[in-house]
Design a protein around this motif. Structure first.
Motif, PDB file in Angstrom:
ATOM      1  N   ILE A 186      20.166  93.866  51.069  1.00  0.00           N
ATOM      2  CA  ILE A 186      20.614  92.538  50.633  1.00  0.00           C
ATOM      3  C   ILE A 186      21.175  91.779  51.832  1.00  0.00           C
ATOM      4  O   ILE A 186      22.059  92.281  52.526  1.00  0.00           O
ATOM      5  CB  ILE A 186      21.700  92.677  49.545  1.00  0.00           C
ATOM      6  N   GLN A 220      29.672  95.343  51.819  1.00  0.00           N
ATOM      7  CA  GLN A 220      29.725  94.366  52.908  1.00  0.00           C
ATOM      8  C   GLN A 220      30.825  94.659  53.914  1.00  0.00           C
ATOM      9  O   GLN A 220      30.590  94.648  55.105  1.00  0.00           O
ATOM     10  CB  GLN A 220      29.958  92.964  52.333  1.00  0.00           C
ATOM     11  N   SER A 235      23.878  90.177  45.353  1.00  0.00           N
ATOM     12  CA  SER A 235      24.803  91.308  45.227  1.00  0.00           C
ATOM     13  C   SER A 235      25.092  91.657  43.778  1.00  0.00           C
ATOM     14  O   SER A 235      25.208  92.835  43.415  1.00  0.00           O
ATOM     15  CB  SER A 235      26.118  91.001  45.957  1.00  0.00           C
ATOM     16  N   ASP A 287      24.333  96.298  51.134  1.00  0.00           N
ATOM     17  CA  ASP A 287      24.750  94.920  50.850  1.00  0.00           C
ATOM     18  C   ASP A 287      25.322  94.292  52.123  1.00  0.00           C
ATOM     19  O   ASP A 287      26.478  94.471  52.456  1.00  0.00           O
ATOM     20  CB  ASP A 287      25.794  94.923  49.730  1.00  0.00           C
ATOM     21  N   SER A 325      22.680  94.063  42.123  1.00  0.00           N
ATOM     22  CA  SER A 325      22.836  95.459  42.535  1.00  0.00           C
ATOM     23  C   SER A 325      24.109  96.081  41.974  1.00  0.00           C
ATOM     24  O   SER A 325      24.127  97.256  41.616  1.00  0.00           O
ATOM     25  CB  SER A 325      22.840  95.548  44.068  1.00  0.00           C
TER      26      SER A 325
END
Length: 330
Positions: free
Chosen positions: A215, A101, A51, A183, A54
């Motif tokens: 991800i 997320q 993460s 993510d 990114s």
């Protein structure tokens, strides 16, 4: 065969965080390229730097305590590491979008969902309020939200986790970005909703030719969605390969361990394997290969000298001394 267009190139990216316990090298000389329309999966355990790399691309790393200490991120010939905040505001959400997320913490709890989507359209596309809301409703319908005309006027807490994630995806795709960073977008969602979200990202990738960086720590999801896979460990890339080749014949001992740890739903399933040991403390600097304390194939060479990235074929690389004497160094 036509030349594949490179849309993003990361060269030797380094990100570190200052903590009370010491300096954490979260990303250590990360390099990879992303092609137009490609679906790239980045996998690894928590703390591997997936993460953070990114967030660095989007210039969203909080400083302090975090900081990009080296490297370049080229997007359309521009180095994003050197871009000003004003330049990044034009790129974020418009040309490069990110699905975070946890949608409940990423969405503003006191602004209606439709208005949050419309806001990016007004900012980046210069739409008026009415046109932006019409397009926001259309995007909500495109990502599979039923009754979007009604749901657009609801707040995030009035929606389920799956619906909130769809709102995040609608927001990320509203301006038709060149790159979508997802993510762990299916974390904490049930498997039915997970499958729908993956289908949605795949369909949008095909229809808009949007490049995707996915991800996750879920290798099953990667096998379903991605063309290419990068495996990360302690801030390094340890293996990069086309998805089919990586799952058919993993090279790095860490990748082998991750695949062997996946539960198998078969009648005579073998005992679940684990990777011995623990991920090292982030502030700890290990001499040699960072995976050597956990690796069943580690030798004195592994413990003394960090392995280079070895080029096994045009599309396959691995950071492991097991292959150094057999193949040329990248």
């Amino acid at each position: 065969m036509s030349q594949i267009e490179t849309i993003l190139e990361i060269k030797d990216l380094c990100v570190e965080f200052k903590t009370v316990e010491g300096t954490v090298q979260a990303v250590d000389h990360l390099s990879y390229t992303l092609h137009k329309g490609e679906k790239l999966g980045i996998v690894g355990e928590s703390g591997s730097g997936k993460s953070v790399s990114s967030l660095g691309m989007m210039q969203l790393i909080p400083n302090p305590p975090g900081k990009i200490t080296g490297g370049e991120i080229f997007y359309k010939g521009q180095d994003l590491v050197k871009a000003s905040e004003k330049e990044m505001q034009k790129i974020r959400g418009n040309e490069i979008s990110m699905i975070f997320q946890e949608p409940m913490t990423s969405l503003n709890p006191i602004i209606k969902c439709g208005k949050q989507i419309a806001e990016s359209l007004r900012l980046h596309r210069g739409m008026d309020k009415k046109s932006a809301m019409t397009e926001a409703v259309r995007m909500m319908r495109a990502v599979g939200i039923a009754n979007p005309e009604v749901r657009a006027h609801e707040y995030p807490h009035q929606m389920s986790g799956g619906m909130r994630q769809r709102v995040m995806i609608a927001m990320a795709l509203a301006c038709r970005p060149q790159i979508l960073i997802a993510d762990e977008p299916t974390t904490a969602l049930d498997v039915t909703i997970q499958a729908q979200i993956l289908d949605l990202i795949r369909d949008l990738n095909e229809s808009m030719e949007t490049s995707v960086i996915f991800i996750t720590h879920d290798l099953g999801v990667v096998s379903e969605l991605c063309d290419t896979v990068i495996v990360m460990y302690t801030g390094h890339i340890v293996e990069k390969a086309p998805a089919q080749e990586l799952f058919a014949e993993p090279k790095h001992p860490y990748t082998v361990g991750l695949l062997n740890a996946i539960p198998r739903i078969t009648k005579d399933r073998p005992p679940l394997e684990t990777i011995e040991g623990m991920v090292p403390n982030p502030t700890e600097r290990i001499t040699g290969c960072s995976f050597s304390p956990r690796c069943p194939h580690a030798t004195a060479r592994c413990r003394e000298t960090e392995p280079p990235m070895i080029q096994l074929s045009e599309q396959r690389t691995v950071r492991c001394w097991l292959y150094a004497d057999k193949e040329k160094e990248a």
